[in-house]
Design an enzyme around this catalytic site. Sequence first.
Site, PDB file in Angstrom:
ATOM      1  N   CYS A  93       0.802  -1.228   0.000  1.00  0.00           N
ATOM      2  CA  CYS A  93       0.000   0.000   0.000  1.00  0.00           C
ATOM      3  C   CYS A  93       0.832   1.275   0.000  1.00  0.00           C
ATOM      4  CB  CYS A  93      -0.935   0.017   1.210  1.00  0.00           C
ATOM      5  SG  CYS A  93      -2.020  -1.410   1.305  1.00  0.00           S
ATOM      6  N   HIS A 349      -8.922   2.897  -3.010  1.00  0.00           N
ATOM      7  CA  HIS A 349      -7.550   2.569  -2.619  1.00  0.00           C
ATOM      8  C   HIS A 349      -6.898   1.699  -3.701  1.00  0.00           C
ATOM      9  CE1 HIS A 349      -4.059   1.353  -0.531  1.00  0.00           C
ATOM     10  NE2 HIS A 349      -4.559   0.465   0.306  1.00  0.00           N
ATOM     11  N   CYS A 379      -0.923   2.309   6.671  1.00  0.00           N
ATOM     12  CA  CYS A 379      -0.551   0.966   7.082  1.00  0.00           C
ATOM     13  C   CYS A 379      -0.186   0.185   5.827  1.00  0.00           C
ATOM     14  CB  CYS A 379      -1.678   0.289   7.852  1.00  0.00           C
ATOM     15  SG  CYS A 379      -3.238   0.180   6.934  1.00  0.00           S
ATOM     16  N   GLY A 381       0.423  -3.865   4.134  1.00  0.00           N
ATOM     17  CA  GLY A 381       0.260  -5.305   4.250  1.00  0.00           C
ATOM     18  C   GLY A 381       1.559  -6.002   4.642  1.00  0.00           C
TER      19      GLY A 381
END
Length: 395
Positions: A93, A349, A379, A381
Amino acid sequence: MMMQNAYIVSSVRTAIAKAPRGKLRNMRSDNLGATAVEAALERVPDLDPNDVDDVVFGCAFPEAEQGFNLGRVIAQRAGLPDSVAGATVNRFCASGLQAIALANQAIATGQSDVMIAGGAESMSLIPMGGHDLLPNPELIAETPKVYCTMGMTAENVAHLYEISRADQDAFALRSHQRAIAATQAGRFNDELIRVNLHETLYLDGKPQPVETILQTDEGPRTDTSLEALAHLPAVFRVGGSVTAGNSSQTSDGAAATILVSEAKLKEFKLQPLGRLLGFAVAGVPPEIMGIGPVAAVPKVLHQVGLSLDDIGLIELNEAFAAQSLAVIRKLGLNEEIVNVNGGAIALGHPLGCTGARVTATLLHEMKRRGVRYGLATMCVGGGMGAAAVFENLMM
């Protein structure tokens, strides 16, 4: 080694389309990324494309249509000279933000003078996890939590930090309301670029060329409400609280940022938007990956010698309402300056693009509000957090 300042002179993004049924469903990520690069360059017409050293693009699942070194393919599709190199970076991300940080580092250390960085992702063409998921069997046997699905990590965070379903739904509704208000007020206009779409549809068995334009985010919903959100079922855990309505949307999109050294800034008489002052990453337990910013934000603030009191605007990627609220509460963030124009729950996203998208959004909103310091964080993954501090130079 002599350090030098790097300056951001252009930062743009496409509108974000829904996946897999939005307007960008058939557009390859390399073409989408090239569109963003071309538009970013149009904002600085005096910059010579021959002076670009490298194109670094983030992508969370660089395979199939997103394979073959996406960064280099984008450079070629954007019509840049063969002398311009290209690279692809993956930090899930945070890939787009990582790409910008690497470009900044290349200039700061004197290795480059002009860099283009960004992110692109098609979740319509490449599904979450990719086409052929092959996790490490030994790691699954020994530490299966490393591969904990994102939805389950959100449920874990909601349970651990006691984030109620009602609070998650209220946060999701606010994201939509803020995004709709920003769209209607034209607050995204400076960062958004036009995407021209050319498709061939078959009507009654006959090919029919169709041309459309995407210039508005598809995700924000004017018809949602607390009542509607409350009726959605939990999708990741029986009796859970994480729903499709309080999670980020799967999406397609691209964004690009141009950074230059001070020498090139003066040579081409460019006006800087801002500077990347610092970037930090941190690891957390994979099964509660959503809490990653709690570890990354203090690191980057220490790095640049600032405190949260110095930060006037925050873009926090809304992977899930549960993790967003946990981060806000643990760090003590002022919600009035967090995602003032909505976040990923409303906007979407597109994984590897998002870090570059929030950069464009943050820089333009900082300029609009006259805010000196802004924070972008997300955050990641696998159990990570990433955070960056930007300085507005348009005050």
